[in-house]
Design a protein around this motif. Structure first.
Motif, PDB file in Angstrom:
ATOM      1  N   LEU A   7      11.689  46.996 -39.151  1.00  0.00           N
ATOM      2  CA  LEU A   7      10.752  46.241 -38.299  1.00  0.00           C
ATOM      3  C   LEU A   7      10.499  44.847 -38.855  1.00  0.00           C
ATOM      4  O   LEU A   7       9.630  44.125 -38.376  1.00  0.00           O
ATOM      5  N   GLU A   8      11.223  44.501 -39.898  1.00  0.00           N
ATOM      6  CA  GLU A   8      11.134  43.167 -40.519  1.00  0.00           C
ATOM      7  C   GLU A   8       9.737  42.861 -41.048  1.00  0.00           C
ATOM      8  O   GLU A   8       9.228  41.749 -40.914  1.00  0.00           O
ATOM      9  N   ILE A   9       9.131  43.882 -41.604  1.00  0.00           N
ATOM     10  CA  ILE A   9       7.843  43.700 -42.271  1.00  0.00           C
ATOM     11  C   ILE A   9       8.055  42.801 -43.484  1.00  0.00           C
ATOM     12  O   ILE A   9       9.098  42.866 -44.137  1.00  0.00           O
ATOM     13  N   VAL A  10       7.075  41.943 -43.770  1.00  0.00           N
ATOM     14  CA  VAL A  10       7.219  41.007 -44.886  1.00  0.00           C
ATOM     15  C   VAL A  10       6.616  41.643 -46.146  1.00  0.00           C
ATOM     16  O   VAL A  10       5.435  41.995 -46.159  1.00  0.00           O
ATOM     17  N   PHE A  11       7.458  41.814 -47.163  1.00  0.00           N
ATOM     18  CA  PHE A  11       6.976  42.417 -48.410  1.00  0.00           C
ATOM     19  C   PHE A  11       6.790  41.354 -49.488  1.00  0.00           C
ATOM     20  O   PHE A  11       7.550  40.385 -49.547  1.00  0.00           O
ATOM     21  N   CYS A  12       5.750  41.560 -50.313  1.00  0.00           N
ATOM     22  CA  CYS A  12       5.539  40.615 -51.418  1.00  0.00           C
ATOM     23  C   CYS A  12       5.309  41.380 -52.717  1.00  0.00           C
ATOM     24  O   CYS A  12       4.848  42.526 -52.697  1.00  0.00           O
ATOM     25  N   GLY A  47       3.497  27.394 -34.046  1.00  0.00           N
ATOM     26  CA  GLY A  47       4.399  27.211 -32.906  1.00  0.00           C
ATOM     27  C   GLY A  47       4.772  28.561 -32.301  1.00  0.00           C
ATOM     28  O   GLY A  47       4.957  28.690 -31.091  1.00  0.00           O
ATOM     29  N   LYS A  48       4.878  29.591 -33.163  1.00  0.00           N
ATOM     30  CA  LYS A  48       5.213  30.934 -32.668  1.00  0.00           C
ATOM     31  C   LYS A  48       3.921  31.710 -32.397  1.00  0.00           C
ATOM     32  O   LYS A  48       3.814  32.480 -31.455  1.00  0.00           O
ATOM     33  N   VAL A  49       2.950  31.474 -33.290  1.00  0.00           N
ATOM     34  CA  VAL A  49       1.678  32.189 -33.200  1.00  0.00           C
ATOM     35  C   VAL A  49       0.629  31.225 -32.653  1.00  0.00           C
ATOM     36  O   VAL A  49       0.618  30.046 -33.002  1.00  0.00           O
ATOM     37  N   LEU A  80       9.255  35.282 -43.206  1.00  0.00           N
ATOM     38  CA  LEU A  80       8.378  34.755 -42.145  1.00  0.00           C
ATOM     39  C   LEU A  80       9.190  33.949 -41.142  1.00  0.00           C
ATOM     40  O   LEU A  80       9.003  34.062 -39.924  1.00  0.00           O
ATOM     41  N   ARG A  81      10.125  33.154 -41.682  1.00  0.00           N
ATOM     42  CA  ARG A  81      10.954  32.326 -40.777  1.00  0.00           C
ATOM     43  C   ARG A  81      11.779  33.187 -39.843  1.00  0.00           C
ATOM     44  O   ARG A  81      12.023  32.814 -38.698  1.00  0.00           O
ATOM     45  N   ASN A  82      12.200  34.373 -40.335  1.00  0.00           N
ATOM     46  CA  ASN A  82      12.990  35.279 -39.483  1.00  0.00           C
ATOM     47  C   ASN A  82      12.224  35.694 -38.241  1.00  0.00           C
ATOM     48  O   ASN A  82      12.805  36.062 -37.230  1.00  0.00           O
TER      49      ASN A  82
END
Ligand SMILES: CCCCC/C=C\C/C=C\CCCCCCCC(=O)SCCNC(=O)CCNC(=O)[C@H](O)C(C)(C)COP(=O)(O)OP(=O)(O)OC[C@H]1O[C@@H](n2cnc3c(N)ncnc32)[C@H](O)[C@@H]1OP(=O)(O)O
Ligand SMILES: CCCCCCCCCCCCCCCCCC(=O)OC[C@@H](O)COP(=O)(O)O
Length: 380
Positions: free
Chosen positions: A142-147, A223-225, A162-164
């Protein structure tokens, strides 16, 4: 009355819990496998692969929503203004949420479900969660962002992830727990020492927010959000709900206060953006104070309608998996072979331990040490 009592007792029975967990685990592995099968599609039609994965992910996360809504009967009230309400689910948004409760992810998912963005919801999550079977593996697709909660390591990876999302085909909410870890008294004390050192006002109900993840998210999703949803969650009667409580059928009442803030009003420059977030947390603290004093948040209250899909999905998996389970167990136990019976018990025990470990991931007392030692490090 008697029927209600019987159902209540039934919900506390270990056998019911084992069945629920078994269905969750097996259906989760099946969905993970189907997600794996979408891999060849990604280079051919990425958007289609993403849409399919949203629906597959929904099939897993909605089971926890069904558990909360239908099994435990937990209610979710939303405090928000009607103008903003009409936009929920129809735009991409960054959700800034307090991080005090073991099941705040379930309450968040429930609200996502009610606005039709459950399958596509995103989060900036600690890397450790990506290893949790079923949920963590689902999140990968699901392309969750991990840190890693280490800025030096995160700055590159998180920006790329994030850019993805900039061409993501479905409306999504991107969840940020800016406090970076769950609230404990010790973490609160330490973070307030940091606040003092930085000359920032003290917070009573929140840890000092970490600003870099928020700044990075705003910068890369602009721009996306279109909006930030400043969200504050509480449970009535000072309850501290747990996943085991939900599994036991305990009913809670969640109150969620959401303020929609247009993204245009969030500053672009890093230090201004950080100052903006600190101010937001001071306001969030005031809302919590209001809740503590009055038992409610400001503004009108609504209950977004509960949809049937989470329950239907759950029933589908129960019907598909419970009968084969009982048949298999019976066959193994009646096989006449002692070693088969022993192996069956050992296997069931191992699976139960695994599930208990997964539930442990939600428990605050088993939480990480992040936020417990920063001050000592800074002093060195
Ligand atoms: C509306 C309904 C809800 C809808 C729900 C929507 C979607 C649902 C989707 C999914 C649900 C699933 C939920 C799963 C939840 C999982 C959540 C998590 O895993 S939370 C943990 C991971 N996330 C984060 O950490 C995000 C916040 N963190 C950051 O932004 C960090 O900055 C970072 C990018 C991770 C980098 O971490 P690092 O540790 O390196 O942080 P910093 O660089 O910020 O830290 C150094 C900085 O902080 C100061 N400092 C030191 N000690 C402390 C302290 N104790 N508290 C605060 N600050 C501290 C230090 O002085 C440095 O300051 P400076 O920046 O000025 O140098
Ligand atoms: C139908 C459902 C059946 C239920 C069966 C049991 C399933 C168990 C599911 C486990 C789900 C695991 C998802 C974990 C999400 C937890 C999010 C969370 O709260 O993480 C904590 C981090 O934010 C911060 O970590 P800390 O630094 O506080 O440490």
């Amino acid at each position: 009355m008697i029927r209600m009592g019987i159902i209540k007792v039934l919900k506390t029975q270990l056998l019911c819990h084992l069945i629920i967990c078994y269905v969750f685990l097996i259906s989760g592995f099946i969905v993970n496998l189907l997600q794996l099968c979408t891999l060849p599609l990604w280079p051919i039609n990425k958007q289609l692969a993403r849409k399919i994965n949203c629906r597959l992910g929904y099939s897993i996360s909605s089971q926890l929503v069904a558990l909360l809504e239908w099994w435990s009967g937990t209610e979710c009230s939303l405090y928000t203004d009607p103008e903003s309400y009409s936009l929920y689910g129809k735009e991409n948004a960054i959700v800034v949420l307090n991080h005090n409760f073991e099941i705040d992810f379930m309450a968040g998912w429930t609200i996502c479900e009610r606005f039709g963005v459950l399958g596509s919801s995103k989060v900036l999550a600690k890397k450790e969660l990506s290893f949790v079977p079923v949920i963590g593996w689902m999140w990968y697709f699901l392309e969750i962002v991990f840190c890693k909660r280490n800025w030096e390591v995160d700055r590159k990876n998180v920006v790329q992830s994030l850019r993805n999302l900039r061409d993501y085909p479905e409306n999504f909410w991107f969840l940020l727990h800016c406090e970076g870890t769950r609230f404990t008294e010790k973490k609160h004390k330490i973070s307030m020492e940091v606040a003092e050192k930085k000359g920032l006002p003290k917070l009573k109900y929140h840890l000092l927010p970490r600003t870099k993840g928020f700044w990075m998210t705003v910068q890369n999703l602009r721009g996306k959000v279109t909006a930030v949803y400043d969200s504050t969650l509480n449970f009535r009667n000072n309850e501290m709900p747990t996943l085991l409580g939900v599994l036991n059928g305990k009913k809670y009442h969640a109150d969620l206060y959401v303020r929609r803030i247009p993204l245009d009003s969030v500053p672009e420059e890093e230090s201004e953006c950080a100052a903006w977030l600190h101010k937001l947390y001071q306001e969030k603290d005031e809302f919590q104070e209001h809740y503590t004093r009055t038992g409610r948040f400001p503004g009108p209250i609504t209950s977004p309608p509960c949809r049937p899909w989470a329950l239907l999905n759950w029933l589908f998996w129960v019907c598909l998996l419970v009968y084969p389970l009982f048949r298999l167990l019976l066959q193994l136990l009646l096989s006449g072979s002692i070693s088969t019976v022993v192996c069956t018990f050992v296997f069931c025990f191992a699976v139960s331990v695994g599930i208990r470990w997964m539930i442990g991931q939600t428990e605050i007392e088993k939480g990480s040490n992040y936020g417990n030692k920063e001050v000592q490090l800074n002093n060195n």
